[in-house]
Design an enzyme around this catalytic site. Structure first.
Site, PDB file in Angstrom:
ATOM      1  N   TYR A 135       0.750  -1.253   0.044  1.00 25.41           N
ATOM      2  CA  TYR A 135      -0.009  -0.009  -0.003  1.00 25.41           C
ATOM      3  C   TYR A 135       0.818   1.237   0.087  1.00 25.41           C
ATOM      4  O   TYR A 135       0.644   2.158  -0.759  1.00 25.41           O
ATOM      5  CB  TYR A 135      -0.964  -0.023   1.186  1.00 25.41           C
ATOM      6  CG  TYR A 135      -1.639   1.296   1.686  1.00 25.41           C
ATOM      7  CD1 TYR A 135      -2.681   1.699   0.655  1.00 25.41           C
ATOM      8  CD2 TYR A 135      -1.117   2.121   2.296  1.00 25.41           C
ATOM      9  CE1 TYR A 135      -3.210   2.761   0.794  1.00 25.41           C
ATOM     10  CE2 TYR A 135      -1.909   3.366   2.865  1.00 25.41           C
ATOM     11  CZ  TYR A 135      -2.972   3.738   1.824  1.00 25.41           C
ATOM     12  OH  TYR A 135      -3.650   4.942   2.153  1.00 25.41           O
ATOM     13  N   SER A 144      -4.339  13.999   6.108  1.00 23.50           N
ATOM     14  CA  SER A 144      -5.334  13.351   5.074  1.00 23.50           C
ATOM     15  C   SER A 144      -6.832  13.284   5.471  1.00 23.50           C
ATOM     16  O   SER A 144      -6.801  12.967   6.618  1.00 23.50           O
ATOM     17  CB  SER A 144      -4.875  12.004   4.425  1.00 23.50           C
ATOM     18  OG  SER A 144      -5.847  11.507   3.507  1.00 23.50           O
ATOM     19  N   TYR A 152     -10.179  15.515   0.181  1.00 24.96           N
ATOM     20  CA  TYR A 152     -10.890  14.602  -0.874  1.00 24.96           C
ATOM     21  C   TYR A 152     -12.407  15.225  -0.832  1.00 24.96           C
ATOM     22  O   TYR A 152     -12.972  15.238   0.138  1.00 24.96           O
ATOM     23  CB  TYR A 152     -10.744  13.166  -0.592  1.00 24.96           C
ATOM     24  CG  TYR A 152      -9.394  12.724  -0.889  1.00 24.96           C
ATOM     25  CD1 TYR A 152      -8.937  13.007  -2.104  1.00 24.96           C
ATOM     26  CD2 TYR A 152      -8.696  11.954  -0.070  1.00 24.96           C
ATOM     27  CE1 TYR A 152      -7.470  12.411  -2.586  1.00 24.96           C
ATOM     28  CE2 TYR A 152      -7.322  11.453  -0.316  1.00 24.96           C
ATOM     29  CZ  TYR A 152      -6.827  11.658  -1.398  1.00 24.96           C
ATOM     30  OH  TYR A 152      -5.584  11.101  -1.537  1.00 24.96           O
ATOM     31  N   THR A 212      -7.124  18.285  -2.957  1.00 28.44           N
ATOM     32  CA  THR A 212      -6.560  17.387  -3.915  1.00 28.44           C
ATOM     33  C   THR A 212      -7.578  17.237  -5.152  1.00 28.44           C
ATOM     34  O   THR A 212      -8.613  16.758  -4.951  1.00 28.44           O
ATOM     35  CB  THR A 212      -6.418  16.125  -3.150  1.00 28.44           C
ATOM     36  OG1 THR A 212      -5.419  16.392  -2.047  1.00 28.44           O
ATOM     37  CG2 THR A 212      -5.899  15.152  -4.240  1.00 28.44           C
ATOM     38  N   ARG A 237      -4.128   0.763  -9.192  1.00 32.68           N
ATOM     39  CA  ARG A 237      -3.054   0.203  -8.121  1.00 32.68           C
ATOM     40  C   ARG A 237      -3.056  -1.264  -7.973  1.00 32.68           C
ATOM     41  O   ARG A 237      -3.269  -1.934  -6.915  1.00 32.68           O
ATOM     42  CB  ARG A 237      -3.806   0.914  -6.737  1.00 32.68           C
ATOM     43  CG  ARG A 237      -3.675   2.464  -6.989  1.00 32.68           C
ATOM     44  CD  ARG A 237      -3.568   3.240  -5.516  1.00 32.68           C
ATOM     45  NE  ARG A 237      -3.907   4.573  -6.011  1.00 32.68           N
ATOM     46  CZ  ARG A 237      -4.107   5.358  -4.698  1.00 32.68           C
ATOM     47  NH1 ARG A 237      -3.940   5.096  -3.541  1.00 32.68           N
ATOM     48  NH2 ARG A 237      -3.947   6.706  -4.959  1.00 32.68           N
ATOM     49  N   LYS A 255      -3.890  20.737  -5.125  1.00 30.20           N
ATOM     50  CA  LYS A 255      -2.751  19.739  -5.123  1.00 30.20           C
ATOM     51  C   LYS A 255      -3.025  18.809  -6.481  1.00 30.20           C
ATOM     52  O   LYS A 255      -4.406  18.175  -6.459  1.00 30.20           O
ATOM     53  CB  LYS A 255      -2.565  19.141  -3.925  1.00 30.20           C
ATOM     54  CG  LYS A 255      -1.670  17.760  -4.098  1.00 30.20           C
ATOM     55  CD  LYS A 255      -1.511  17.115  -2.639  1.00 30.20           C
ATOM     56  CE  LYS A 255      -0.514  16.062  -2.465  1.00 30.20           C
ATOM     57  NZ  LYS A 255      -0.929  14.695  -3.310  1.00 30.20           N
ATOM     58  N   HIS A 273       0.791  12.644  -7.620  1.00 31.10           N
ATOM     59  CA  HIS A 273       0.464  11.748  -6.558  1.00 31.10           C
ATOM     60  C   HIS A 273       1.227  10.579  -6.636  1.00 31.10           C
ATOM     61  O   HIS A 273       1.145   9.093  -6.128  1.00 31.10           O
ATOM     62  CB  HIS A 273      -0.883  11.161  -7.025  1.00 31.10           C
ATOM     63  CG  HIS A 273      -1.930  10.970  -5.785  1.00 31.10           C
ATOM     64  ND1 HIS A 273      -2.708  11.873  -5.444  1.00 31.10           N
ATOM     65  CD2 HIS A 273      -2.226   9.933  -4.774  1.00 31.10           C
ATOM     66  CE1 HIS A 273      -3.579  11.466  -4.552  1.00 31.10           C
ATOM     67  NE2 HIS A 273      -2.938  10.279  -4.162  1.00 31.10           N
ATOM     68  N   ARG A 322       0.680   7.189  -8.210  1.00 31.55           N
ATOM     69  CA  ARG A 322      -0.319   6.308  -7.917  1.00 31.55           C
ATOM     70  C   ARG A 322      -1.762   6.525  -8.633  1.00 31.55           C
ATOM     71  O   ARG A 322      -2.442   5.672  -8.429  1.00 31.55           O
ATOM     72  CB  ARG A 322      -0.580   6.442  -6.407  1.00 31.55           C
ATOM     73  CG  ARG A 322       0.566   6.068  -5.569  1.00 31.55           C
ATOM     74  CD  ARG A 322       0.604   6.668  -4.059  1.00 31.55           C
ATOM     75  NE  ARG A 322      -0.535   5.957  -3.339  1.00 31.55           N
ATOM     76  CZ  ARG A 322      -0.353   4.664  -2.551  1.00 31.55           C
ATOM     77  NH1 ARG A 322       0.800   4.236  -2.789  1.00 31.55           N
ATOM     78  NH2 ARG A 322      -1.339   4.385  -1.994  1.00 31.55           N
TER      79      ARG A 322
END
Length: 380
Positions: A28, A110, A133, A159, A168, A254, A278, A281
């Site tokens: 992760y 976050s 987010y 973001t 991913r 961002k 990112h 990612r």
């Protein structure tokens, strides 16, 4: 033997952390998306940035001080927000917040951390940044902003480079779900990392506590399709306008990689442009952030923040040379935690400081504002 003798570089911290963090968690933290070409490109393009050495400057001690949002900052780097930080290392959010406060640098929490703004509030310093987010529901958005403000966060990060969930694949193969559910395979991996496992026993299995407070969703989801994706939206320009009106502190956006977006964001009244892919990612055909940095620098008069691919103090100088005002790092701070626990962040900061000072000595640059003068023409 001191820490610099055993762990003189971030790569040394990474090597030790990989042994102390369970494999499914490591995947992760350390993975990207697709074939991880963007991850590799971030590294290779940074290596192409050359800086000219300069001689006969006499003895001096370089200054690493800078300014950001009108504040005098002792260092030009900070701690970027990382989702599920407390899964990577137990208690990570509080530990990193305290380290940032001690160092006098920014700490980013976050939206999908394992701790809420209220949880980390007692540990925050003067430069606490809350990363959002964007929630779809305006009531949730308003409440989230109010909670961040009340907890002591002074800047807001929007973001924008996660309009949809990325694949991913490596992370998915690792078997992590949200909330984490330990299968027999994952329990076996955790058992080989006793320090991590003992920490998790004390903190409890990490969850996205802020997101959980707004959702009644039950059951596990894939780690790239967690509850945060259920609540969030893909923001547009109107969303930026709403946030600008709702938040009275610095607003950072961002995930910007195009000059025209940076210029338009400046027109919309944001306070900083954050150049980021990112860390590879999200999109495996993305340019390296260091490739995008010069054109964005030319397109805006706002402060430019940079991340993705930074692995040393020299990399920080490379970004500053190409126009960044400030550099943020995410993975490296978690390598430090995994390697050394609570002693990790201070040691990582010392690695970066010593590396920057050594390289500034080679270039004969006494201050960070002198660094762009040493930029050699490259293929960027």
């Amino acid at each position: 033997m001191d820490l610099h003798s055993r762990y003189p570089a971030i790569s040394d911290l990474k090597t030790r952390a990989k042994r102390r963090i369970p494999h499914f968690v490591w995947e992760y933290l350390d993975s990207a998306t697709g074939n991880e070409a963007t991850l590799a490109r971030n590294r290779s393009k940074l290596d192409e940035v050359l800086l000219n050495p300069s001689v006969l400057h006499g003895e001096f001690e370089p200054s690493l001080r800078t300014t950001l949002f009108g504040h005098d900052m002792p260092l030009p780097f900070g701690i970027a927000p990382v989702g599920m930080s407390g899964l990577i290392w137990p208690g990570a959010e509080q530990t990193l917040a305290k380290a940032a406060a001690t160092l006098g640098i920014p700490y980013g929490l976050s939206t999908v951390a394992t701790q809420t703004p209220e949880d980390v509030a007692p540990h925050l310093g003067d430069h606490a940044w809350f990363q959002m987010y964007p929630p779809r529901d305006p009531d949730i958005r308003a409440d989230m902003l109010a909670r961040a403000k009340a907890a002591g966060f002074t800047a807001l990060i929007l973001t924008v480079d996660v309009p949809v969930a990325s694949r991913r694949e490596r992370q998915t193969r690792g078997g992590l779900t949200q909330p984490p559910k330990l299968t027999g395979r994952l329990i076996a991996q955790a058992a080989r990392c006793p320090v991590w496992l003992n920490g998790i026993r004390q903190t409890g299995m990490p969850r996205m506590k802020l997101m959980d407070s707004y959702s009644n969703h039950q059951g596990s989801l894939p780690s790239n399709q967690h509850v945060g994706y259920i609540l969030r939206t893909s923001p547009d320009w109107d969303y930026v306008k709403v946030l600008r009106e709702a938040w009275d502190g610095p607003l950072l956006v961002k995930g910007v990689l195009q000059a025209e977006d940076a210029a338009k964001l400046e027109d919309e009244g944001v306070d900083a442009i954050w150049v980021s892919n990112h860390a590879g990612r999200q999109f495996d055909a993305s340019p390296a952030t260091i490739e995008a940095l010069p054109v964005i620098r030319a397109a805006t008069s706002l402060p430019v923040i940079f991340d993705s691919g930074i692995e040393s103090g020299l990399d920080i100088l490379r970004a500053l040379a190409l126009g960044a005002d400030f550099v943020m790092m995410g993975r490296a701070w978690h390598y430090a935690l995994g390697a050394l626990g609570e002693a990790g962040p201070a040691h990582l900061a010392d690695i970066l400081i010593k590396d920057m000072q050594a390289n500034m000595g080679q270039m004969g640059t006494r201050t960070l504002t002198d660094v762009p003068e040493r930029l050699r023409a490259t293929q960027l």
